[in-house]
Write a protein that holds these residues in place. Sequence first.
Motif, PDB file in Angstrom:
ATOM      1  N   LEU A 189       0.424 -15.958  -1.965  1.00 60.06           N
ATOM      2  CA  LEU A 189       1.188 -15.211  -2.954  1.00 60.06           C
ATOM      3  C   LEU A 189       0.330 -14.096  -3.528  1.00 60.06           C
ATOM      4  N   LEU A 190       0.878 -12.866  -3.532  1.00 64.49           N
ATOM      5  CA  LEU A 190       0.185 -11.710  -4.081  1.00 64.49           C
ATOM      6  C   LEU A 190       1.172 -10.850  -4.866  1.00 64.49           C
ATOM      7  N   PRO A 191       0.746 -10.239  -5.969  1.00 64.51           N
ATOM      8  CA  PRO A 191       1.582  -9.230  -6.623  1.00 64.51           C
ATOM      9  C   PRO A 191       1.447  -7.894  -5.909  1.00 64.51           C
ATOM     10  N   PHE A 192       2.581  -7.290  -5.575  1.00 71.92           N
ATOM     11  CA  PHE A 192       2.582  -6.038  -4.818  1.00 71.92           C
ATOM     12  C   PHE A 192       3.155  -4.898  -5.660  1.00 71.92           C
ATOM     13  N   ASP A 193       2.602  -3.711  -5.442  1.00 71.58           N
ATOM     14  CA  ASP A 193       3.198  -2.462  -5.923  1.00 71.58           C
ATOM     15  C   ASP A 193       3.963  -1.832  -4.773  1.00 71.58           C
ATOM     16  N   LEU A 194       5.134  -1.285  -5.058  1.00 67.47           N
ATOM     17  CA  LEU A 194       5.885  -0.504  -4.079  1.00 67.47           C
ATOM     18  C   LEU A 194       5.574   0.970  -4.329  1.00 67.47           C
ATOM     19  N   ILE A 195       5.008   1.626  -3.337  1.00 69.14           N
ATOM     20  CA  ILE A 195       4.533   3.002  -3.468  1.00 69.14           C
ATOM     21  C   ILE A 195       5.362   3.919  -2.584  1.00 69.14           C
ATOM     22  N   GLU A 196       5.813   5.043  -3.141  1.00 68.95           N
ATOM     23  CA  GLU A 196       6.454   6.089  -2.337  1.00 68.95           C
ATOM     24  C   GLU A 196       5.411   7.148  -2.013  1.00 68.95           C
ATOM     25  N   THR A 197       5.241   7.438  -0.734  1.00 66.96           N
ATOM     26  CA  THR A 197       4.241   8.417  -0.315  1.00 66.96           C
ATOM     27  C   THR A 197       4.777   9.835  -0.494  1.00 66.96           C
ATOM     28  N   ALA A 198       3.877  10.800  -0.348  1.00 67.53           N
ATOM     29  CA  ALA A 198       4.271  12.207  -0.480  1.00 67.53           C
ATOM     30  C   ALA A 198       5.317  12.586   0.561  1.00 67.53           C
ATOM     31  N   GLY A 199       5.304  11.918   1.699  1.00 63.98           N
ATOM     32  CA  GLY A 199       6.274  12.225   2.751  1.00 63.98           C
ATOM     33  C   GLY A 199       7.599  11.497   2.597  1.00 63.98           C
ATOM     34  N   GLY A 200       7.744  10.695   1.535  1.00 62.23           N
ATOM     35  CA  GLY A 200       8.998   9.995   1.302  1.00 62.23           C
ATOM     36  C   GLY A 200       9.068   8.609   1.909  1.00 62.23           C
ATOM     37  N   ASP A 201       7.999   8.190   2.615  1.00 68.83           N
ATOM     38  CA  ASP A 201       7.956   6.826   3.129  1.00 68.83           C
ATOM     39  C   ASP A 201       7.520   5.870   2.019  1.00 68.83           C
ATOM     40  N   HIS A 202       7.547   4.571   2.316  1.00 71.11           N
ATOM     41  CA  HIS A 202       7.154   3.592   1.319  1.00 71.11           C
ATOM     42  C   HIS A 202       6.129   2.622   1.913  1.00 71.11           C
ATOM     43  N   LEU A 203       5.264   2.132   1.041  1.00 71.18           N
ATOM     44  CA  LEU A 203       4.295   1.129   1.453  1.00 71.18           C
ATOM     45  C   LEU A 203       4.108   0.123   0.327  1.00 71.18           C
ATOM     46  N   LEU A 204       3.603  -1.047   0.697  1.00 73.18           N
ATOM     47  CA  LEU A 204       3.252  -2.074  -0.271  1.00 73.18           C
ATOM     48  C   LEU A 204       1.751  -2.032  -0.499  1.00 73.18           C
ATOM     49  N   ARG A 205       1.344  -2.176  -1.757  1.00 75.18           N
ATOM     50  CA  ARG A 205      -0.075  -2.088  -2.100  1.00 75.18           C
ATOM     51  C   ARG A 205      -0.451  -3.303  -2.938  1.00 75.18           C
ATOM     52  N   ALA A 206      -1.606  -3.893  -2.617  1.00 77.06           N
ATOM     53  CA  ALA A 206      -2.050  -5.089  -3.326  1.00 77.06           C
ATOM     54  C   ALA A 206      -3.558  -5.229  -3.171  1.00 77.06           C
ATOM     55  N   HIS A 207      -4.104  -6.298  -3.740  1.00 76.89           N
ATOM     56  CA  HIS A 207      -5.499  -6.655  -3.518  1.00 76.89           C
ATOM     57  C   HIS A 207      -5.583  -8.165  -3.392  1.00 76.89           C
ATOM     58  N   LEU A 208      -6.635  -8.628  -2.759  1.00 72.00           N
ATOM     59  CA  LEU A 208      -6.842 -10.062  -2.628  1.00 72.00           C
ATOM     60  C   LEU A 208      -8.327 -10.374  -2.638  1.00 72.00           C
ATOM     61  N   ALA A 209      -8.652 -11.629  -2.903  1.00 73.53           N
ATOM     62  CA  ALA A 209     -10.047 -12.038  -3.021  1.00 73.53           C
ATOM     63  C   ALA A 209     -10.786 -11.817  -1.702  1.00 73.53           C
ATOM     64  N   ARG A 210     -12.002 -11.306  -1.809  1.00 75.57           N
ATOM     65  CA  ARG A 210     -12.805 -11.044  -0.614  1.00 75.57           C
ATOM     66  C   ARG A 210     -13.069 -12.331   0.173  1.00 75.57           C
ATOM     67  N   GLN A 254      -5.534   1.024  -7.981  1.00 72.08           N
ATOM     68  CA  GLN A 254      -4.525  -0.014  -7.739  1.00 72.08           C
ATOM     69  C   GLN A 254      -4.466  -1.000  -8.885  1.00 72.08           C
ATOM     70  N   LEU A 255      -5.617  -1.424  -9.376  1.00 77.61           N
ATOM     71  CA  LEU A 255      -5.660  -2.364 -10.492  1.00 77.61           C
ATOM     72  C   LEU A 255      -5.075  -1.747 -11.761  1.00 77.61           C
ATOM     73  N   THR A 256      -5.371  -0.489 -11.974  1.00 80.69           N
ATOM     74  CA  THR A 256      -4.838   0.209 -13.157  1.00 80.69           C
ATOM     75  C   THR A 256      -3.317   0.293 -13.091  1.00 80.69           C
ATOM     76  N   ALA A 257      -2.779   0.648 -11.929  1.00 81.38           N
ATOM     77  CA  ALA A 257      -1.334   0.774 -11.767  1.00 81.38           C
ATOM     78  C   ALA A 257      -0.643  -0.580 -11.891  1.00 81.38           C
ATOM     79  N   LEU A 258      -1.216  -1.597 -11.255  1.00 78.90           N
ATOM     80  CA  LEU A 258      -0.621  -2.929 -11.305  1.00 78.90           C
ATOM     81  C   LEU A 258      -0.611  -3.466 -12.729  1.00 78.90           C
ATOM     82  N   THR A 259      -1.721  -3.287 -13.428  1.00 81.81           N
ATOM     83  CA  THR A 259      -1.808  -3.750 -14.815  1.00 81.81           C
ATOM     84  C   THR A 259      -0.807  -3.016 -15.699  1.00 81.81           C
ATOM     85  N   ALA A 260      -0.722  -1.708 -15.546  1.00 81.35           N
ATOM     86  CA  ALA A 260       0.195  -0.919 -16.363  1.00 81.35           C
ATOM     87  C   ALA A 260       1.635  -1.349 -16.145  1.00 81.35           C
TER      88      ALA A 260
END
Length: 210
Positions: free
Chosen positions: A39-60, A126-132
């Motif tokens: 389980l991870l918290p994800f951000d949904l990001i729209e790129t400059a080209g209009g595509d979308h990606l999921l962004r997250a982080h996980l423990a090393r 990423q951490l700043t955006a997720l926290t906000a």
Amino acid sequence: MYQPRIFQEHRPAVLHALMRDHPLATLITAGSGGLMANLLPFDLIETAGGDHLLRAHLARANPQIDDLRDSAEALVVFQGPAAYVTPAWYASKAAHGKVVPTWNYVTVQVRGRPRITDDPAWLSAQLTALTAAQETGRPQPWAMTDAPAGFIAAQMKGIVGLDIPIARIEGKWKVSQNRDRADRLGVIAGLGAEPGDDAAAMAALIEAPP
């Protein structure tokens, strides 16, 4: 995912809204060690080209990183409201009795090839955006700058970043569309008397689908 036509949801705005409202999702990979899920918290990001990606982080230290570095396709499952539906709520039970229990639910599945990053600037953003996204609107919102900079820098050394460009997305809204109006009204009333936020959310979805 099993997708009867009546439950399919294709509208990007509806799918994206669920992903933003329910960001904690299950990341599933299949590598040399077999299937793995976290389980991870994800951000949904729209790129400059209009595509979308999921962004997250996980423990090393998370062994799933090895699968992600291989860039094999990953599956991310977002789960919205879900509720058990008893046949006792159906008007048709009294009419003919040919009814069975079921579950109503809404879900979104995303597939894509992951990219791992160790870039400190990327991780900080990423951490700043997720926290906000989670703290905005709280009486005393927490920000990364509230903690000592050295502490945050040390914490960041223990994580890696993850991008998953969305190659395929599908949604399933199973909200009693296969029942007649009398049965749907019965389910709405029944869920309205049940405890919990999911019951109320599901009743609202049946009454007014997106």
